[in-house]
Write a protein that holds these residues in place. Structure first.
Motif, PDB file in Angstrom:
ATOM      1  N   ALA A  81     -53.926 -42.744 -28.134  1.00  0.00           N
ATOM      2  CA  ALA A  81     -55.264 -42.695 -27.541  1.00  0.00           C
ATOM      3  C   ALA A  81     -56.251 -42.185 -28.567  1.00  0.00           C
ATOM      4  N   GLY A  82     -57.531 -42.433 -28.264  1.00  0.00           N
ATOM      5  CA  GLY A  82     -58.550 -42.122 -29.264  1.00  0.00           C
ATOM      6  C   GLY A  82     -58.976 -40.678 -29.293  1.00  0.00           C
ATOM      7  N   ASP A  83     -58.865 -39.958 -28.145  1.00  0.00           N
ATOM      8  CA  ASP A  83     -59.403 -38.601 -28.053  1.00  0.00           C
ATOM      9  C   ASP A  83     -58.285 -37.656 -27.670  1.00  0.00           C
ATOM     10  N   PRO A  84     -57.816 -36.832 -28.558  1.00  0.00           N
ATOM     11  CA  PRO A  84     -56.684 -35.957 -28.238  1.00  0.00           C
ATOM     12  C   PRO A  84     -56.987 -35.006 -27.095  1.00  0.00           C
ATOM     13  N   ALA A  85     -58.199 -34.435 -27.054  1.00  0.00           N
ATOM     14  CA  ALA A  85     -58.528 -33.485 -25.996  1.00  0.00           C
ATOM     15  C   ALA A  85     -58.494 -34.158 -24.639  1.00  0.00           C
ATOM     16  N   LEU A  86     -59.070 -35.382 -24.516  1.00  0.00           N
ATOM     17  CA  LEU A  86     -59.079 -36.106 -23.250  1.00  0.00           C
ATOM     18  C   LEU A  86     -57.678 -36.451 -22.810  1.00  0.00           C
ATOM     19  N   SER A  87     -56.839 -36.823 -23.717  1.00  0.00           N
ATOM     20  CA  SER A  87     -55.467 -37.164 -23.374  1.00  0.00           C
ATOM     21  C   SER A  87     -54.743 -35.965 -22.804  1.00  0.00           C
ATOM     22  N   GLN A  88     -54.940 -34.800 -23.370  1.00  0.00           N
ATOM     23  CA  GLN A  88     -54.285 -33.607 -22.851  1.00  0.00           C
ATOM     24  C   GLN A  88     -54.770 -33.283 -21.443  1.00  0.00           C
ATOM     25  N   GLN A  89     -56.046 -33.465 -21.194  1.00  0.00           N
ATOM     26  CA  GLN A  89     -56.565 -33.241 -19.845  1.00  0.00           C
ATOM     27  C   GLN A  89     -55.945 -34.227 -18.860  1.00  0.00           C
ATOM     28  N   ASP A  90     -55.889 -35.509 -19.284  1.00  0.00           N
ATOM     29  CA  ASP A  90     -55.311 -36.518 -18.392  1.00  0.00           C
ATOM     30  C   ASP A  90     -53.886 -36.161 -18.003  1.00  0.00           C
ATOM     31  N   VAL A  91     -53.107 -35.762 -18.990  1.00  0.00           N
ATOM     32  CA  VAL A  91     -51.714 -35.437 -18.711  1.00  0.00           C
ATOM     33  C   VAL A  91     -51.618 -34.245 -17.766  1.00  0.00           C
ATOM     34  N   ALA A  92     -52.448 -33.214 -18.007  1.00  0.00           N
ATOM     35  CA  ALA A  92     -52.406 -32.029 -17.155  1.00  0.00           C
ATOM     36  C   ALA A  92     -52.818 -32.356 -15.724  1.00  0.00           C
ATOM     37  N   VAL A  93     -53.878 -33.146 -15.589  1.00  0.00           N
ATOM     38  CA  VAL A  93     -54.357 -33.511 -14.251  1.00  0.00           C
ATOM     39  C   VAL A  93     -53.320 -34.333 -13.522  1.00  0.00           C
ATOM     40  N   LEU A  94     -52.765 -35.344 -14.204  1.00  0.00           N
ATOM     41  CA  LEU A  94     -51.768 -36.199 -13.556  1.00  0.00           C
ATOM     42  C   LEU A  94     -50.552 -35.392 -13.130  1.00  0.00           C
ATOM     43  N   ARG A  95     -50.113 -34.494 -14.018  1.00  0.00           N
ATOM     44  CA  ARG A  95     -48.925 -33.702 -13.682  1.00  0.00           C
ATOM     45  C   ARG A  95     -49.180 -32.838 -12.446  1.00  0.00           C
ATOM     46  N   THR A  96     -50.366 -32.235 -12.396  1.00  0.00           N
ATOM     47  CA  THR A  96     -50.687 -31.359 -11.260  1.00  0.00           C
ATOM     48  C   THR A  96     -50.863 -32.162  -9.974  1.00  0.00           C
ATOM     49  N   VAL A  97     -51.608 -33.273 -10.091  1.00  0.00           N
ATOM     50  CA  VAL A  97     -51.873 -34.073  -8.889  1.00  0.00           C
ATOM     51  C   VAL A  97     -50.589 -34.629  -8.308  1.00  0.00           C
ATOM     52  N   PHE A  98     -49.754 -35.209  -9.131  1.00  0.00           N
ATOM     53  CA  PHE A  98     -48.540 -35.833  -8.625  1.00  0.00           C
ATOM     54  C   PHE A  98     -47.523 -34.810  -8.142  1.00  0.00           C
ATOM     55  N   ALA A  99     -47.599 -33.572  -8.668  1.00  0.00           N
ATOM     56  CA  ALA A  99     -46.593 -32.583  -8.292  1.00  0.00           C
ATOM     57  C   ALA A  99     -47.026 -31.724  -7.110  1.00  0.00           C
ATOM     58  N   ARG A 100     -48.326 -31.456  -6.980  1.00  0.00           N
ATOM     59  CA  ARG A 100     -48.731 -30.426  -6.024  1.00  0.00           C
ATOM     60  C   ARG A 100     -49.681 -30.901  -4.921  1.00  0.00           C
ATOM     61  N   THR A 101     -50.356 -32.005  -5.088  1.00  0.00           N
ATOM     62  CA  THR A 101     -51.313 -32.423  -4.060  1.00  0.00           C
ATOM     63  C   THR A 101     -50.595 -32.788  -2.769  1.00  0.00           C
ATOM     64  N   PRO A 102     -51.158 -32.417  -1.610  1.00  0.00           N
ATOM     65  CA  PRO A 102     -50.549 -32.804  -0.330  1.00  0.00           C
ATOM     66  C   PRO A 102     -50.823 -34.261   0.034  1.00  0.00           C
TER      67      PRO A 102
END
Length: 766
Positions: A81-102
């Motif tokens: 990906a082009g933006d390392p910071a954005l990629s890290q955010q995406d991964v963190a958000v996806l991990r949290t959403v898929f693991a903890r959202t009701p």
């Protein structure tokens, strides 16, 4: 490194399946060393080699992780990906959403197959056994309309237009029976170049929210629907129609029988011998027919509710003792498949009106405390409507009984006029009436009237006005003068009503139309106050509205006149007079039922009226209305003697001789004939002394024998009580003593003094 280059392809266990050239260049490891090994171990080794104390990709490198479906397995593809910071955010958000959202999240590929799911989805109700990965998303959920949902998802995939908060339904789970509701959203999933990768679908169980909304809708429907018609039976039927199937599968309303009949409801606790009437039922099986009256067996929830007016939530068990107390009810309940019951009272304060049973079957969630509160609220509102209807019905029964007592029966038949009446009562009773009043000289007064308003007051007013009308008609007043005197009476009634201590006084308005038919002259004189014009259907079938000028309503304060119109009306004609509702549907030239009236000339009168009444009932008119239909006839010429008299003293002997001969021809009994000669002599003598020529004698034989003497003087005769020594003044005093009734009728030129007497036994025994 160019954005979008494939670095690594990893399986579900985290082992490298493919190691691309960009990965070889980035990590310095050939594909042979990486494929088959754990990606985490490779990254940790690379990090240690680089002297960094944490695992990960080299600085300046950001990646995007994508699910890839290969066969029935899900692989994970790592792209640069082009933006390392954005990629890290995406991964963190996806991990949290898929693991903890009701929220239940599904990632779908372009063929709408599941490639990833959230942790909440794994515990969601309605999923099939086993892993959902690789299945079409409509196979994951049990939906009522799977084809429809697939079409909606395809449209989002093609257009990119998201669908938000779409309500879908499906069957429940073993833990929660009944239909489940979910709020679903669809979003298209795209890569950095805008290429379509698939869909993201989210679902939230909103069954409880929808149930709460359904309960609010039910309460609103009950508030707006119940009680529109003030009838206890109708309110009970509206109640069961409102709650089935919205709240229950079956509903039964049982009312205290005295309440249905308008009596005062009993106080709590209600004795077990008090009979209850099954007032309404809707559902699968009924233990008793609607209308059956029977007491409730003691020991049942229904009897207990009538003891303390507390609603109960009851689980239905075939071994419950209360079911054995009522075998017929038990058989119906168990046969319907019901397993949950709410019993709620219909009550006001400490008085019981009845009880309602709400039943749910096994394919729905059993009743809960929220349902109990809703059922109690529904019954509380229904009780208010029933009490209003009971009070209204009590007044309606009184008003209807009073009206029936005050209204005339079927008019007595007369040889010269046949009368039929159509009377349609309103929901509250009222003041509409009709009359056929016999007048001297074989004439008949036909009357239709209507007192504005409803209920007891209108019925009483109608009785007072009708009594006054009969009293005034006995004076043989013409229709216009009769209405004028009746208007004065209405004014006095209105003044007396206004003086009463009441808060809602309404002005007294009375409409009336009077027609006097003369079978000798074959004329009809009509005057009207407010009501529509009569219609005459002639023997040849032609019809016409009689052009009678309108007078004011009989409200008292207006001194406007009531113009009268006299028309020729041949024998065999049909005259129809009506209040407004009947007139609008029958008498008006363009009225839908006018053809039935026009065809009355060729049909028996009662048959024609029955056809009109049936058609009028089908039209749905709800207010009280009356129509009077009369078929006219002529008095045979041999039943009338008309003789001109001289103005001198010889007039009396001539009149007596003419009367004697005619009475003999008619076969009148000797006693009646003698009395008639004496009456004729006195009336003629009075006309010679006080009247003015020309003089005329007329004898009319119908149901009564009428003697009439006419002259052209306008002065009214007065009956005097002559003393013993007086030689004059006894004429009318003698007539009043001999005749059944006497009076004076004024004409345009002069007057007619008449006397009538009942017929005795005829000379020839007829």
């Amino acid at each position: 490194m160019p954005s979008g280059d494939v670095l690594v392809l990893v399986d579900e266990d985290g082992r490298v399946v493919e190691w691309g050239r960009p990965a070889e260049e980035l990590f310095g490891r050939p594909a042979g060393e990486a494929v088959g090994r754990s990606l985490g171990a490779l990254l940790r080794g690379t990090a240690m080699d680089a002297g960094r104390p944490h695992a990960g990709f080299p600085d300046g490198v950001s990646v995007r992780i994508e699910p890839v479906l290969r066969g029935s397995s899900v692989l994970w593809r790592v792209r640069a990906a082009g933006d390392p910071a954005l990629s890290q955010q995406d991964v963190a958000v996806l991990r949290t959403v898929f693991a903890r959202t009701p929220v239940e999240l599904l990632v779908l590929d372009r063929r709408l197959r599941v490639v990833r799911m959230s942790a909440a989805f794994g515990t969601a109700r309605g999923t099939r056994a086993g892993s959902p990965l690789g299945l079409h998303f409509t196979e994951v959920y049990d939906l009522d309309r799977p084809e429809e949902e697939a079409e909606v998802a395809r449209r989002v995939l093609e257009s990119g237009e998201p669908v938000l908060d779409r309500l879908v339904h499906g069957p429940g789970s073993p833990e929660r029976r009944g239909c489940r509701s979910r709020s679903v959203c669809y979003f298209r999933l795209e890569d950095a170049r805008g290429d379509t990768l698939g869909l993201v679908a989210s679902a939230v169980d909103v069954t409880d929210r929808e149930k709460a909304q359904d309960r609010l809708d039910l309460l609103e429907q009950v508030r707006t629907r119940l009680g529109q018609v003030p009838n206890v039976g109708i309110v009970c039927r509206e109640l069961v129609d409102a709650v089935v199937p919205a709240l229950a599968d079956t509903a039964v309303v049982e009312m205290v029988d005295d309440v249905v009949r308008g009596e005062e409801p009993p106080k709590v606790p209600v004795h077990h011998d008090v009979p209850l009437r099954r007032a309404a039922f809707r559902g699968r099986l009924s233990a008793y027919p609607v209308g059956e009256v029977r007491p409730l067996p003691p020991g049942t929830p229904f009897a207990e509710v009538l003891s303390d007016l507390r609603a109960r939530l009851v689980a239905i068990d075939e071994h419950a003792p209360w079911l054995a107390a009522d075998p017929a009810r038990s058989e119906a309940i168990l046969g319907s498949g019901a397993d949950s019951l709410i019993v709620a009272p219909l009550a006001l304060r400490d008085q019981a009106l009845g009880v309602v049973g709400f039943y749910r079957e096994r394919d729905r969630d059993p009743f809960d405390e929220d349902d109990l509160r809703v059922a109690s609220a529904v019954c509380a509102h229904a009780a208010l409507c029933i009490e209003n209807a009971r009070q209204f019905m009590r007044e309606w029964i009184i008003a209807s009984t009073l009206q029936r007592r005050l209204l005339p029966g079927q008019p007595a038949g007369r040889p010269t006029v046949e009368v039929s009446r159509l009377h349609r009562s309103g929901p509250e009773g009222g003041g509409a009436w009709s009359d056929a009043i016999a007048l001297p000289g074989a004439r008949t007064a036909l009357v239709v009237g209507d007192v504005a308003g409803q209920g007891i007051v209108a019925a009483i007013t109608m009785g007072l006005v009708r009594t006054a009308l009969h009293t005034l008609a006995a004076l043989d007043l013409p229709p216009d003068e009769l209405l004028a005197r009746l208007s004065e009476t209405a004014g006095r009634l209105a003044a007396a009503s206004a003086a009463l201590p009441q808060l809602d006084f309404e002005p007294l308005d009375i409409g009336c139309v009077i027609a006097v038919y003369d079978p000798v002259e074959l004329t009809c004189t009509v005057a009207r106050a407010g009501l529509p014009e009569p219609v005459a259907v002639l023997p040849d079938g032609t019809s016409a509205t009689l052009a009678v000028p309108a007078g004011p309503l009989l409200s008292g304060p207006d001194d406007a006149p009531f113009p009268a119109t006299t028309v020729d009306l041949p024998a065999g004609s049909t005259l129809a007079m009506a209040t407004t509702s009947f007139a609008q549907r029958v008498l008006a030239p363009s009225a839908p039922l006018r053809p039935l009236l026009d065809g009355a000339a060729t049909r028996p009168l009662q048959e024609a009226c029955d056809a009109i009444g049936s058609a009028f009932a089908d039209s749905g008119a709800g207010d009280e209305t009356v129509m009077l239909v009369a078929r006219t006839g002529a008095l045979p010429a041999d039943r009338v003697l008309t003789r001109a008299l001289p103005a001198g003293a010889e007039a009396a002997p001539i009149a007596r001789a003419a009367a004697r001969r005619q009475l003999a021809v008619w076969g009148v009994a000797e006693e009646t004939a003698f009395t008639t000669e004496l009456i004729v002599s006195e009336l003629v003598g009075n006309a010679v002394r006080y009247g003015a020529p020309p003089l005329q004698l007329r004898l009319v034989l119908e149901q009564m024998l009428t003697c009439e003497v006419s002259d052209s003087a306008a002065g009214a005769p007065h009956m005097k009580h002559a003393r013993t020594v007086d030689e004059n003044g006894r004429g009318l005093f003698i007539v009043a003593g001999l005749a059944d009734q006497w009076g004076v009728r004024y004409r345009a030129q002069g007057k007619t003094v008449w006397a009538q007497q009942p017929l005795g036994a005829p000379l020839d025994g007829r």
